[in-house]
Design a protein around this motif. Structure first.
Motif, PDB file in Angstrom:
ATOM      1  N   ILE A  24       0.826  -1.222   0.000  1.00  0.00           N
ATOM      2  CA  ILE A  24       0.000   0.000   0.000  1.00  0.00           C
ATOM      3  C   ILE A  24       0.856   1.267   0.000  1.00  0.00           C
ATOM      4  N   ARG A  77      -5.461  -0.804   5.372  1.00  0.00           N
ATOM      5  CA  ARG A  77      -5.371   0.660   5.515  1.00  0.00           C
ATOM      6  C   ARG A  77      -5.657   1.084   6.948  1.00  0.00           C
ATOM      7  N   LEU A 116      -1.662   5.989   2.019  1.00  0.00           N
ATOM      8  CA  LEU A 116      -2.610   4.878   2.146  1.00  0.00           C
ATOM      9  C   LEU A 116      -3.249   4.507   0.808  1.00  0.00           C
TER      10      LEU A 116
END
Length: 140
Positions: free
Chosen positions: A48, A88, A110
């Motif tokens: 991510i 996240r 994120l």
């Protein structure tokens, strides 16, 4: 409760021999499912922040097709997007505590395309805006 204290009088070794392979197979599938989720989460936590965390990226890392990954996640009651949101949510806590990062920077770290999407997700997770959460942390 008294039924639990009664002896099991109809033990059937033949039936057990018939059922045991299927039960063992089911147990193995459950263990594989848990390891799949753990592996997907570990990959997402790494990918991510780099921005390379599409389902195609993750499936490719696992040597699976996109569709196979979707089917396997569906079999354990989740989706790729749900797993991205879980990752996240894990990643946001250390980032939000770092006061040197702006909320815009956090949203991009994120993988959100815009800060408003991040703000909506944060409100969904914690019932308050990221700014209000940060202010509350400062006062605590």
């Amino acid at each position: 409760m008294t039924d639990l204290k009664q002896p099991f009088v109809s033990a059937n070794n033949t039936m057990w021999a018939f059922l045991q392979p299927e039960l063992d197979r089911q147990k193995l599938l459950i263990q594989q499912d848990k390891s799949l989720l753990a592996t997907v989460q570990a990959l997402l936590l790494k990918k991510i922040p780099s921005g390379d965390f599409s389902i195609n990226d993750v499936a490719g890392t696992l040597n699976l097709s996109k569709r196979t990954l979707q089917r396997q996640l569906s079999a354990v009651g989740t989706t790729f997007n749900e797993e991205v949101q879980v990752a996240r949510k894990v990643l946001v806590m250390p980032l939000i505590k770092d006061r040197t990062l702006s909320l815009i920077e956090i949203s991009y770290l994120l993988g959100y395309a815009d800060p408003e999407s991040f703000s909506r997700a944060f409100k969904k997770w914690f019932d308050q805006s990221p700014l209000a959460y940060r202010k509350q942390m400062i006062m605590a």
